[in-house]
Design an enzyme around this catalytic site. Structure first.
Site, PDB file in Angstrom:
ATOM      1  N   SER A  48       0.894  -1.212  -0.046  1.00 10.54           N
ATOM      2  CA  SER A  48      -0.061  -0.131   0.014  1.00 10.54           C
ATOM      3  C   SER A  48       0.784   1.398   0.073  1.00 10.54           C
ATOM      4  O   SER A  48       1.877   1.229   0.610  1.00 10.54           O
ATOM      5  CB  SER A  48      -0.872   0.006   1.092  1.00 10.54           C
ATOM      6  OG  SER A  48      -1.450   1.082   1.365  1.00 10.54           O
ATOM      7  N   TYR A  62      -2.186  -0.551   9.776  1.00  9.97           N
ATOM      8  CA  TYR A  62      -2.368  -0.728   8.405  1.00  9.97           C
ATOM      9  C   TYR A  62      -0.910  -0.828   7.691  1.00  9.97           C
ATOM     10  O   TYR A  62      -0.783  -1.663   6.979  1.00  9.97           O
ATOM     11  CB  TYR A  62      -3.375  -0.145   7.563  1.00  9.97           C
ATOM     12  CG  TYR A  62      -3.686  -0.595   6.152  1.00  9.97           C
ATOM     13  CD1 TYR A  62      -4.659  -1.708   5.997  1.00  9.97           C
ATOM     14  CD2 TYR A  62      -3.387   0.432   5.034  1.00  9.97           C
ATOM     15  CE1 TYR A  62      -4.906  -1.768   4.727  1.00  9.97           C
ATOM     16  CE2 TYR A  62      -3.614   0.112   4.055  1.00  9.97           C
ATOM     17  CZ  TYR A  62      -4.331  -0.993   3.637  1.00  9.97           C
ATOM     18  OH  TYR A  62      -4.780  -1.258   2.308  1.00  9.97           O
ATOM     19  N   LYS A  96       1.035  -3.726   5.637  1.00  9.63           N
ATOM     20  CA  LYS A  96       1.420  -3.453   4.317  1.00  9.63           C
ATOM     21  C   LYS A  96       2.922  -3.336   4.043  1.00  9.63           C
ATOM     22  O   LYS A  96       3.504  -3.959   3.207  1.00  9.63           O
ATOM     23  CB  LYS A  96       0.719  -2.559   3.744  1.00  9.63           C
ATOM     24  CG  LYS A  96      -0.782  -2.721   3.709  1.00  9.63           C
ATOM     25  CD  LYS A  96      -1.185  -3.913   2.749  1.00  9.63           C
ATOM     26  CE  LYS A  96      -2.667  -3.919   2.280  1.00  9.63           C
ATOM     27  NZ  LYS A  96      -3.107  -5.170   1.960  1.00  9.63           N
TER      28      LYS A  96
END
Length: 325
Positions: free
Chosen positions: A153, A166, A170
């Site tokens: 990401s 997150y 990622k």
């Protein structure tokens, strides 16, 4: 150029019930692949479960004349990961492609994140890459061929406020994929990371509280979205994702960005930097401070593909700077 085909190949796509994964699965099947459609059927925040999403994609593939099976196991457990791969082996006896795409989002300030916001995120992004990736890798190694694609990401590579959990999951895809690419090179297995950009149901999990960060709010307000209209959708990410897992692609050990129809390699490199004076005496903190501009300037750079390649780059810099002959 001849059309790229996946005829005779078996692909696993996790998180394939919606969004990016769904489009990957549909296009792989349209181009001849047999597809395991994995999706737990939870919400964008990882709550709940349902067999409906995976079944609907399988029905769509079969209605178009393709072959697919559904798997609704959670990829966030070793048993679930094994189940996903076993679905491919039991149906078709092999695994050629793994697109590790499953995931969800739980936003919050770094300082406020709880274990319930941290652990499940790391489980579904990082641990799942191991839990599905390991049995898939073993199956690929047995056949001397494989393509693995891990979903990273821009939130990790470039940064997004209120997404430390997150981004940590990622960002870990980079290290995992790089080492798989090195080990897999002995067995015909390639591995890359894709940074996709698409409006999806995860957008509903985005708490706008991140606008409290002035620098981040300014970046968002000043961003130029003029070339992105209609192009931040799953379908614009699928061409690069599928090329990276095709036989036609020989690239491995890479990170690639897909954003609004712009496709680009993202590089992790090391600047030439500053080399301390010759000998076994470390520099002082003050030496670092006085040379910090040189340390920080990108200038000439190297792109090590292994940790040992960096030693060679250091030696080159030391000779260039006259520290060593």
């Amino acid at each position: 150029m001849a059309d790229i085909s996946f005829a005779g190949q078996v692909a696993i796509v996790t998180g394939a019930g919606n969004g990016l994964g769904r489009d990957y699965a549909l296009e792989l099947a349209r181009r001849g692949a047999k597809v395991v459609v994995n999706d737990l059927g939870g919400s964008g925040s990882g709550v709940g479960a349902s067999a409906t999403a995976a079944a609907a994609v399988v029905d769509e593939i079969r209605a178009a004349g393709g072959e697919a099976v559904a798997n609704t196991s959670s990829v966030a457990s070793r048993e679930g990961g094994a189940s996903v791969v076993n679905s491919a082996l039991e149906a078709w006896g092999r695994v050629d492609i793994l697109i590790s795409n499953a995931g969800f989002l739980r936003n919050g300030r770094f300082e406020d994140l709880t274990d319930e916001q941290i652990d499940p995120i790391l489980d579904v992004h990082l641990k799942a890459a191991f839990y599905v990736g390991q049995p898939a890798y073993r199956a690929m190694r047995a056949n001397g061929y494989g393509r693995m694609l891990f979903t990273g990401s821009a939130s990790a590579m470039f940064g997004h406020a209120w997404q430390t959990n997150y981004a940590a999951g990622k960002g870990a895809m980079l290290g995992l994929s790089n080492v798989i690419a090195l080990e897999g090179s002995a067995y015909g297995i390639q591995s890359n990371v894709l940074l996709p950009t698409a409006n999806s149901r995860l957008a509903a999990e985005m708490d706008q509280g991140f606008m409290e960060i002035p620098a981040f709010a300014q970046a968002l307000q000043n961003a130029d979205f003029s070339t992105s209209d209609g192009r931040v959708v799953p379908e614009f990410n699928t061409p690069l994702a599928l090329y990276l897992v095709s036989k036609d692609c020989t690239a491995t050990h890479g990170v690639y960005s897909s954003n609004s129809g712009r496709y680009a390699r993202v590089r992790i490199c090391a600047a030439e930097g500053w080399v301390a004076p010759r000998g076994a005496t470390p520099p002082s903190i003050e030496d670092i401070a006085s040379h910090f501009d040189q340390i920080s300037e990108l200038g000439d750079f190297s792109e090590p593909m292994t940790v040992y390649d960096e030693f060679t780059a250091v030696a080159k810099a030391a000779r260039k700077q006259g520290v060593y002959p």
